[in-house]
Design an enzyme around this catalytic site. Structure first.
Site, mmCIF file in Angstrom:
data_model
loop_
_atom_site.group_PDB
_atom_site.id
_atom_site.type_symbol
_atom_site.label_atom_id
_atom_site.label_comp_id
_atom_site.label_asym_id
_atom_site.label_seq_id
_atom_site.Cartn_x
_atom_site.Cartn_y
_atom_site.Cartn_z
ATOM 1 N N CYS A 224 0.946 -1.183 -0.125
ATOM 2 C CA CYS A 224 0.071 0.124 -0.014
ATOM 3 C C CYS A 224 0.985 1.127 -0.158
ATOM 4 C CB CYS A 224 -0.989 -0.133 1.296
ATOM 5 S SG CYS A 224 -2.069 1.399 1.178
ATOM 6 N N ASP B 219 -9.367 -3.296 -6.974
ATOM 7 C CA ASP B 219 -8.900 -2.214 -5.883
ATOM 8 C C ASP B 219 -9.464 -0.706 -6.355
ATOM 9 O OD1 ASP B 219 -7.363 -0.381 -4.603
ATOM 10 O OD2 ASP B 219 -5.621 -1.412 -4.822
ATOM 11 N N HIS C 183 -7.963 -4.312 -2.930
ATOM 12 C CA HIS C 183 -6.870 -3.714 -2.013
ATOM 13 C C HIS C 183 -6.441 -4.368 -0.935
ATOM 14 C CE1 HIS C 183 -3.982 -0.331 -1.602
ATOM 15 N NE2 HIS C 183 -4.412 -0.522 -0.281
#
Length: 276
Positions: free
Chosen positions: A156, A213, A245
């Site tokens: 991330c 995502d 995600h």
């Protein structure tokens, strides 16, 4: 939250001993890796303006270990990131996860992502890249690391940093970026995004992204793929069509076991293929 002064963060900041408050409750599918046979725990990394805490995991015996920098999510170096470091160490790597937000605030004790975002927004990319250079130096000088076998992976927030550090430090042998943002609005503290520097990349980076995502549109992934064509890095991006995600984050509902396991296998093969 007030920014932490250098003197204060050296003296008082420690690593989490569990999961970040903002990610409770923890999923029942969480993976826990044994520290048996490892040297694992908190260390302090000397940096330009003092020291930052980090989590280090390495085999208890041997030396000249290949080094892997493990770059945190927005939630800091909590138990999940520490566990990832132990997974690498059990495979013979020296894995280090430095706490890269420490000067701006302690995100581990904040209870929501809305409280965390303003802290992270204050973290300059230049500071992060400098701290990672210092971490590599420490790994070589103080932790039996092999400077010629250096890899990086991040998740991330750390996925974006993985792309940036691979350009910043061409001595990196390989990187693996998990669902890091590729496109964004430039600011004084975060002036570049991966698409902006892709053509300069010489280090092979593998990008692992989710087709579902909602925070990283597929058109930005395609934009990055297109920019990579003009680099000499032989980088690749793989998209898992059904993955959301944070599909590697086994402590969260977003975890997808099949894609996470396949991504991990790809990471290890990518490192091996490129000399990490």
């Amino acid at each position: 939250m007030k920014e932490i002064t250098r003197r204060k963060f050296i003296a008082t900041t420690t690593l989490a001993t569990g999961f970040a408050l903002a990610v409770q409750p923890i999923s029942a599918q969480v993976i826990s890796t044994d520290a048996k046979g490892l040297v694992a725990g908190a260390v302090k990394i000397p940096v330009k303006d003092g020291e930052i805490p980090a989590y280090r995991a390495a085999p208890a015996t041997g030396d000249n270990f290949p080094i892997v920098l493990v770059i945190q999510e927005i939630f800091g170096v909590h138990e999940h990131i520490q566990d990832v470091a132990r997974r690498f160490a059990q495979l013979g790597y020296l894995a280090i996860a430095p706490e890269l937000f420490v000067r701006q605030g302690d995100v581990l004790k904040l209870s929501s992502i809305d409280e965390i975002r303003p802290i992270v927004a204050k973290v300059p990319d230049a500071q992060v890249l400098s701290d990672l250079d210092a971490t590599v130096n420490w790994a070589v000088k103080s932790a039996k690391g092999n400077a010629d076998k250096l890899g990086i992976t991040g998740f991330c927030w750390g996925g974006r940093i993985t792309w940036l550090y691979a350009v910043h430090n061409p001595k990196v042998k390989a990187g693996v970026a998990w669902y890091g943002r590729l496109v964004g609005d430039a600011t004084e503290l975060q002036p570049k995004y991966p698409v902006d520097i892709a053509s300069k990349l010489t280090v092979p980076v593998l990008g692992l992204y989710g087709g579902k995502d909602t925070g990283i549109p597929l058109d930005t992934v395609e934009q990055m793929r297109d920019r990579l064509k003009s680099s000499s890095s032989k980088s690749e991006i793989i998209v898992y069509p059904d993955a959301p995600h944070a599909f590697f984050a086994d402590y969260r509902p977003s975890y997808r076991e099949k894609e996470a396991k396949e991504g991990w296998k790809r990471l290890l093969a990518w490192f091996k293929q490129n000399g990490v």
